[in-house]
Design a protein around this motif. Structure first.
Motif, mmCIF file in Angstrom:
data_model
loop_
_atom_site.group_PDB
_atom_site.id
_atom_site.type_symbol
_atom_site.label_atom_id
_atom_site.label_comp_id
_atom_site.label_asym_id
_atom_site.label_seq_id
_atom_site.Cartn_x
_atom_site.Cartn_y
_atom_site.Cartn_z
ATOM 1 N N MET A 103 0.840 -1.177 0.000
ATOM 2 C CA MET A 103 0.000 0.000 0.000
ATOM 3 C C MET A 103 0.890 1.248 0.000
ATOM 4 O O MET A 103 1.976 1.245 0.538
ATOM 5 N N GLU A 104 0.387 2.324 -0.583
ATOM 6 C CA GLU A 104 1.144 3.551 -0.685
ATOM 7 C C GLU A 104 1.374 4.180 0.690
ATOM 8 O O GLU A 104 0.615 3.956 1.619
ATOM 9 N N SER A 105 2.419 5.024 0.768
ATOM 10 C CA SER A 105 2.734 5.657 2.051
ATOM 11 C C SER A 105 1.671 6.667 2.477
ATOM 12 O O SER A 105 1.557 6.984 3.648
ATOM 13 N N ASP A 106 0.894 7.193 1.517
ATOM 14 C CA ASP A 106 -0.152 8.163 1.863
ATOM 15 C C ASP A 106 -1.503 7.485 2.098
ATOM 16 O O ASP A 106 -2.536 8.131 2.129
ATOM 17 N N ALA A 107 -1.484 6.192 2.299
ATOM 18 C CA ALA A 107 -2.720 5.434 2.503
ATOM 19 C C ALA A 107 -3.381 5.823 3.820
ATOM 20 O O ALA A 107 -2.720 6.177 4.788
ATOM 21 N N VAL A 108 -4.697 5.724 3.844
ATOM 22 C CA VAL A 108 -5.509 6.062 5.001
ATOM 23 C C VAL A 108 -6.345 4.842 5.357
ATOM 24 O O VAL A 108 -6.959 4.236 4.487
ATOM 25 N N ARG A 109 -6.387 4.496 6.640
ATOM 26 C CA ARG A 109 -7.232 3.377 7.077
ATOM 27 C C ARG A 109 -8.551 3.935 7.603
ATOM 28 O O ARG A 109 -8.575 4.864 8.402
ATOM 29 N N VAL A 110 -9.630 3.346 7.114
ATOM 30 C CA VAL A 110 -10.958 3.690 7.608
ATOM 31 C C VAL A 110 -11.654 2.402 8.040
ATOM 32 O O VAL A 110 -11.311 1.312 7.590
ATOM 33 N N ARG A 111 -12.598 2.548 8.928
ATOM 34 C CA ARG A 111 -13.419 1.415 9.366
ATOM 35 C C ARG A 111 -14.856 1.723 8.995
ATOM 36 O O ARG A 111 -15.307 2.847 9.131
ATOM 37 N N LEU A 112 -15.533 0.695 8.520
ATOM 38 C CA LEU A 112 -16.937 0.814 8.144
ATOM 39 C C LEU A 112 -17.725 -0.118 9.037
ATOM 40 O O LEU A 112 -17.452 -1.310 9.087
ATOM 41 N N ARG A 113 -18.675 0.437 9.733
ATOM 42 C CA ARG A 113 -19.476 -0.331 10.692
ATOM 43 C C ARG A 113 -20.919 -0.362 10.210
ATOM 44 O O ARG A 113 -21.493 0.676 9.902
ATOM 45 N N VAL A 114 -21.462 -1.566 10.111
ATOM 46 C CA VAL A 114 -22.844 -1.754 9.689
ATOM 47 C C VAL A 114 -23.632 -2.202 10.902
ATOM 48 O O VAL A 114 -23.282 -3.184 11.544
ATOM 49 N N GLN A 115 -24.707 -1.476 11.197
ATOM 50 C CA GLN A 115 -25.550 -1.840 12.335
ATOM 51 C C GLN A 115 -26.908 -2.268 11.819
ATOM 52 O O GLN A 115 -27.418 -1.711 10.858
ATOM 53 N N GLY A 116 -27.476 -3.251 12.472
ATOM 54 C CA GLY A 116 -28.807 -3.693 12.096
ATOM 55 C C GLY A 116 -29.068 -5.105 12.565
ATOM 56 O O GLY A 116 -28.237 -5.726 13.223
ATOM 57 N N ASP A 117 -30.218 -5.608 12.200
ATOM 58 C CA ASP A 117 -30.641 -6.934 12.634
ATOM 59 C C ASP A 117 -30.130 -8.051 11.739
ATOM 60 O O ASP A 117 -30.197 -9.212 12.114
ATOM 61 N N ASP A 118 -29.650 -7.728 10.542
ATOM 62 C CA ASP A 118 -29.228 -8.745 9.589
ATOM 63 C C ASP A 118 -27.701 -8.858 9.568
ATOM 64 O O ASP A 118 -27.013 -7.966 9.078
ATOM 65 N N PRO A 119 -27.152 -9.970 10.079
ATOM 66 C CA PRO A 119 -25.699 -10.119 10.116
ATOM 67 C C PRO A 119 -25.074 -10.247 8.731
ATOM 68 O O PRO A 119 -23.863 -10.073 8.578
ATOM 69 N N ASP A 120 -25.878 -10.505 7.698
ATOM 70 C CA ASP A 120 -25.340 -10.624 6.346
ATOM 71 C C ASP A 120 -25.071 -9.272 5.691
ATOM 72 O O ASP A 120 -24.427 -9.207 4.653
ATOM 73 N N GLU A 121 -25.564 -8.196 6.288
ATOM 74 C CA GLU A 121 -25.399 -6.885 5.657
ATOM 75 C C GLU A 121 -23.935 -6.488 5.485
ATOM 76 O O GLU A 121 -23.577 -5.888 4.480
ATOM 77 N N VAL A 122 -23.078 -6.810 6.443
ATOM 78 C CA VAL A 122 -21.668 -6.450 6.286
ATOM 79 C C VAL A 122 -21.066 -7.216 5.109
ATOM 80 O O VAL A 122 -20.249 -6.680 4.357
ATOM 81 N N ARG A 123 -21.483 -8.456 4.915
ATOM 82 C CA ARG A 123 -20.996 -9.228 3.766
ATOM 83 C C ARG A 123 -21.526 -8.632 2.459
ATOM 84 O O ARG A 123 -20.820 -8.572 1.453
ATOM 85 N N ASN A 124 -22.784 -8.182 2.481
ATOM 86 C CA ASN A 124 -23.347 -7.534 1.299
ATOM 87 C C ASN A 124 -22.595 -6.250 0.959
ATOM 88 O O ASN A 124 -22.310 -5.988 -0.213
ATOM 89 N N LEU A 125 -22.283 -5.447 1.970
ATOM 90 C CA LEU A 125 -21.519 -4.218 1.739
ATOM 91 C C LEU A 125 -20.131 -4.546 1.204
ATOM 92 O O LEU A 125 -19.652 -3.911 0.264
#
Length: 119
Positions: free
Chosen positions: A1-23
């Motif tokens: 990865m490049e030296s100017d790379a940025v790490r982000v976290r994406l959090r999915v909330q809801g009743d369906d545990p498959d939504e994070v896989r869909n995203l």
């Protein structure tokens, strides 16, 4: 990865545990994510999150993928879901501050991502 790379976290909330896989699948279809990002599943901090159905992804955003592109891809994905789950995008800055974005308005996403350094 490049030296100017940025790490982000994406959090999915809801009743369906498959939504994070869909995203994750949706984001993997984005050419810029495949070519310039490092997308992985992530554990929640401390493992003691309150609430059911909280899932996370971690993405390293390289120079060929802007935070604006990421934010708009997430907003487009939310538009395909009924009901649209809450997605929170979090970035930790070099000085240790945490910046969190939680909105479904594409214009607000673009503006906020530019302010986070996404150009």
């Amino acid at each position: 990865m490049e030296s100017d790379a940025v790490r982000v976290r994406l959090r999915v909330q809801g009743d369906d545990p498959d939504e994070v896989r869909n995203l994750r699948s949706w984001l993997q279809q984005e050419r810029a994510v495949r070519a310039h990002g490092d997308l992985r599943y992530a554990e929640t901090a401390g493992g003691n999150e309150m609430g059911v159905g909280v899932e996370m992804l971690s993405l390293i955003v390289g120079s060929g993928l802007t935070l604006v592109q990421l934010g708009l891809a997430v907003a487009q994905w939310r538009d395909t879901r009924r009901p649209a789950p809450v997605v929170t995008i979090t970035r930790e800055t070099e000085d240790g501050r945490t910046i969190t974005l939680e909105t479904s308005d594409p214009d607000a996403v673009a503006t906020a991502m530019r302010e986070l350094g996404g150009s």
